[in-house]
Design an enzyme around this catalytic site. Structure first.
Site, PDB file in Angstrom:
ATOM      1  N   VAL A 130      48.622 -21.692  30.767  1.00 31.38           N
ATOM      2  CA  VAL A 130      49.383 -21.683  32.018  1.00 31.38           C
ATOM      3  C   VAL A 130      48.771 -22.734  32.923  1.00 31.38           C
ATOM      4  O   VAL A 130      47.548 -22.937  32.916  1.00 31.38           O
ATOM      5  CB  VAL A 130      49.346 -20.290  32.683  1.00 31.38           C
ATOM      6  CG1 VAL A 130      49.837 -20.353  34.117  1.00 31.38           C
ATOM      7  CG2 VAL A 130      50.175 -19.297  31.898  1.00 31.38           C
ATOM      8  N   CYS A 131      49.598 -23.405  33.667  1.00 31.82           N
ATOM      9  CA  CYS A 131      49.168 -24.386  34.656  1.00 31.82           C
ATOM     10  C   CYS A 131      48.364 -25.491  33.947  1.00 31.82           C
ATOM     11  O   CYS A 131      48.733 -25.933  32.876  1.00 31.82           O
ATOM     12  CB  CYS A 131      48.389 -23.671  35.759  1.00 31.82           C
ATOM     13  SG  CYS A 131      48.262 -24.559  37.311  1.00 31.82           S
TER      14      CYS A 131
END
Length: 194
Positions: free
Chosen positions: A102-103
């Site tokens: 994520v990210c």
């Protein structure tokens, strides 16, 4: 299923917590029976980008023993991209069934060589940083390229958890968890490649 969550100094905790809270609930369903989760880090304690300190359950375990490795993001990823010791450890996940980020966690997967020839995404502010590491950067919230799943910015962590839960336990399980966490939003921006 055994899941390793990678923590490091400079992490954004929502990247971790959103995914963790959702995917931990996989254990309620048949697909999640026997679910095990380890919080893994390069040191016993790590500090997030806001100063919160937590203890890791495992320090530098062999990542090849897991079925899924989850890598969140945060400002700490900018420096870790050049930390060969950390990257060598992450390379241990090369043959793990599911690699999820994520990210800016995708920057770490990329720097470790785990995105070669694949499509991926990251936080919108880091698209340019991701380009050297993968075949294509897709500007969307979630990209699934085979067994590699990458998510966009911080709040995508909840969507990623729900998406992974739906892949493993089905749509009904995902909808049940959405109700449990009172999450009214519709997941959007999901690109699936084979």
């Amino acid at each position: 299923m055994r899941i390793a969550c990678i923590l490091f100094d400079g992490i954004t905790f929502l990247d971790f917590a959103g995914f963790y809270d959702v995917i931990y609930r996989l254990g309620q369903f048949e697909a999640g029976k026997g679910l095990e989760w380890d919080i893994c880090a390069p040191a016993e304690e790590i500090t997030d980008e806001l100063g919160l300190t937590v203890r890791a359950g495992k320090v530098l375990p062999d990542l090849s023993q897991y079925d899924m490795v989850f890598v969140p993001g945060g400002m700490g990823t900018r420096q870790l991209r050049y930390d060969e010791g950390f990257l060598d450890w992450l390379r241990g996940a090369a043959d793990v069934q599911y690699k999820v980020s994520v990210c800016t966690g995708s920057l770490l997967l990329g720097a470790a060589g785990l995105l070669q020839g694949r499509s991926a995404t990251t936080h919108p502010s880091a698209y340019e940083l991701l380009k050297p590491y993968c075949a294509s950067v897709i500007k969307t919230r979630i990209v699934k390229d085979g067994n590699l799943l990458t998510g966009g910015g911080v709040s995508t962590s909840i969507d990623m958890g729900l998406y992974v839960l739906s892949l493993l336990a089905g749509e009904e399980a995902m909808l049940a968890v959405k109700q449990q966490i009172d999450y009214p939003y519709i997941m959007q921006g999901i690109i699936e490649k084979q």
